[in-house]
Scaffold this motif. Structure first.
Motif, PDB file in Angstrom:
ATOM      1  N   GLU A  41      -2.118  -0.365  -9.145  1.00  0.00           N
ATOM      2  CA  GLU A  41      -0.972   0.519  -9.342  1.00  0.00           C
ATOM      3  C   GLU A  41      -0.276   0.823  -8.011  1.00  0.00           C
ATOM      4  O   GLU A  41       0.957   0.794  -7.924  1.00  0.00           O
ATOM      5  N   TRP A  42      -1.070   1.126  -6.976  1.00  0.00           N
ATOM      6  CA  TRP A  42      -0.480   1.382  -5.663  1.00  0.00           C
ATOM      7  C   TRP A  42       0.257   0.142  -5.172  1.00  0.00           C
ATOM      8  O   TRP A  42       1.394   0.220  -4.685  1.00  0.00           O
ATOM      9  N   MET A  43      -0.371  -1.032  -5.301  1.00  0.00           N
ATOM     10  CA  MET A  43       0.266  -2.266  -4.848  1.00  0.00           C
ATOM     11  C   MET A  43       1.560  -2.536  -5.609  1.00  0.00           C
ATOM     12  O   MET A  43       2.569  -2.939  -5.020  1.00  0.00           O
ATOM     13  N   ALA A  44       1.525  -2.349  -6.931  1.00  0.00           N
ATOM     14  CA  ALA A  44       2.665  -2.683  -7.774  1.00  0.00           C
ATOM     15  C   ALA A  44       3.859  -1.760  -7.538  1.00  0.00           C
ATOM     16  O   ALA A  44       5.018  -2.185  -7.652  1.00  0.00           O
ATOM     17  N   ASN A  45       3.594  -0.519  -7.208  1.00  0.00           N
ATOM     18  CA  ASN A  45       4.661   0.478  -7.092  1.00  0.00           C
ATOM     19  C   ASN A  45       5.083   0.777  -5.664  1.00  0.00           C
ATOM     20  O   ASN A  45       6.191   1.298  -5.444  1.00  0.00           O
ATOM     21  N   TYR A  46       4.225   0.459  -4.694  1.00  0.00           N
ATOM     22  CA  TYR A  46       4.517   0.717  -3.286  1.00  0.00           C
ATOM     23  C   TYR A  46       4.105  -0.517  -2.481  1.00  0.00           C
ATOM     24  O   TYR A  46       2.932  -0.648  -2.120  1.00  0.00           O
ATOM     25  N   PRO A  47       5.037  -1.448  -2.212  1.00  0.00           N
ATOM     26  CA  PRO A  47       4.683  -2.657  -1.449  1.00  0.00           C
ATOM     27  C   PRO A  47       3.885  -2.311  -0.199  1.00  0.00           C
ATOM     28  O   PRO A  47       4.265  -1.417   0.569  1.00  0.00           O
ATOM     29  N   ASP A  48       2.772  -2.995  -0.011  1.00  0.00           N
ATOM     30  CA  ASP A  48       1.789  -2.628   1.012  1.00  0.00           C
ATOM     31  C   ASP A  48       2.377  -2.765   2.418  1.00  0.00           C
ATOM     32  O   ASP A  48       2.814  -3.851   2.829  1.00  0.00           O
ATOM     33  N   SER A  49       2.352  -1.678   3.180  1.00  0.00           N
ATOM     34  CA  SER A  49       2.974  -1.700   4.500  1.00  0.00           C
ATOM     35  C   SER A  49       2.135  -2.420   5.549  1.00  0.00           C
ATOM     36  O   SER A  49       2.673  -2.888   6.553  1.00  0.00           O
ATOM     37  N   LEU A  50       0.831  -2.570   5.326  1.00  0.00           N
ATOM     38  CA  LEU A  50       0.042  -3.385   6.249  1.00  0.00           C
ATOM     39  C   LEU A  50       0.425  -4.858   6.095  1.00  0.00           C
ATOM     40  O   LEU A  50       0.577  -5.578   7.088  1.00  0.00           O
TER      41      LEU A  50
END
Length: 287
Positions: free
Chosen positions: A205-214
């Motif tokens: 869910e985090w990956m899908a909704n907030y493109p990973d900044s690392l």
């Protein structure tokens, strides 16, 4: 706060922080280290040791303050592990832990961040330099190579559009306390008998909704966006109930690992740990 209450709170914070970090590390999340998947230079046991060191140092946050606790935790992990394993987790959990002292995190997090001054910025810069996270690059304002001249909130606001951890300091952890808490409850209800599955779902869910900044820092924004789209595809196929979703998850995991660990969705994992900590503090989940 008298000595008995202080000791009780330290013990409770230690348990919540260590549990959040251990649960995050144990879940077989896409592209991350876990008990059955290592990187060339990192193993699951490195994260276990980091969790224990971090919990010990951050649980004393009421006495040491946020910035000093961050620096102490990072130095301890670096000394014991020899490399950066959890800078993002330390940066996220420290203010949340401090805000939990007087009741609702949401009611007190803004004050905790507002009280972080220029001296605190210097300690946090030292912590980041000590950890040496990948892909930091340079900036025209308040670069890590120089001494900071602004309070923490102002500095984090400068990076909020490109770094999800900085964004939390800028928006009073609105993403963790809003989106993260909501999705945590959803996945805990959806997978009541499988904690690891719930955590993997939360990570997706985090990956899908907030493109990973690392990933964006180490690769580029296009790759970060592709990782986000791929995670959404897994969820849209009704992961983990369908065979198609499981196959798509395996493809995502393999794709994230096919270039060493440059595409490691580490910021998403950090946000998972922070969300788990909030859930434990607020009694949404229990250990």
């Amino acid at each position: 706060m008298d000595l008995i209450l202080t000791n009780d709170r330290t013990t409770q914070l230690t348990k919540w922080i260590e549990t959040a970090c251990l649960w995050e590390a144990e879940a077989p999340k896409a592209g991350n280290v876990h008990p059955h998947a290592s990187f060339a230079d990192l193993t699951y046991q490195d994260f276990v040791r980091s969790a224990r060191a971090t919990a010990f140092m951050l649980s004393r946050i009421d006495q040491r303050g946020i910035a000093k606790s961050i620096l102490d935790a990072v130095k301890t992990v670096k000394l014991q592990i020899g490399r950066n394993t959890n800078l993002g987790i330390v940066l996220l959990i420290a203010p949340l832990a401090a805000a939990s002292r007087d009741g609702s995190i949401e009611d007190h997090i803004a004050q905790q961040i507002d009280e972080l001054n220029v001296a605190d910025s210097r300690l946090i810069y030292e912590a980041i330099r000590t950890a040496k996270p990948g892909g930091m690059g340079t900036t025209s304002e308040q670069d890590l190579s120089a001494e900071p001249t602004e309070p923490v909130r102002e500095i984090m606001s400068l990076a909020a559009d490109r770094d999800l951890i900085a964004r939390q300091f800028s928006n009073n952890f609105a993403d963790v306390l809003g989106f993260g808490r909501d999705r945590l409850e959803t996945w805990w209800e959806r997978c009541p008998q499988d904690r690891n599955q719930a955590i993997v779902g939360l990570h997706l869910e985090w990956m899908a909704n907030y493109p990973d900044s690392l990933i964006a820092r180490k690769c580029d924004e296009e790759i970060a966006m592709e990782s986000s789209v791929r995670a959404k595809q897994v969820l849209d196929l009704n992961w983990p109930e369908t065979v198609e979703s499981q196959e798509e998850f395996a493809k995502l995991d393999a794709w994230l690992r096919d270039d060493g660990h440059r595409k490691n969705p580490g910021t998403s994992a950090d946000l998972v740990a922070a969300t788990l900590f909030v859930g434990l503090c607020e009694g949404l989940i229990s250990c």
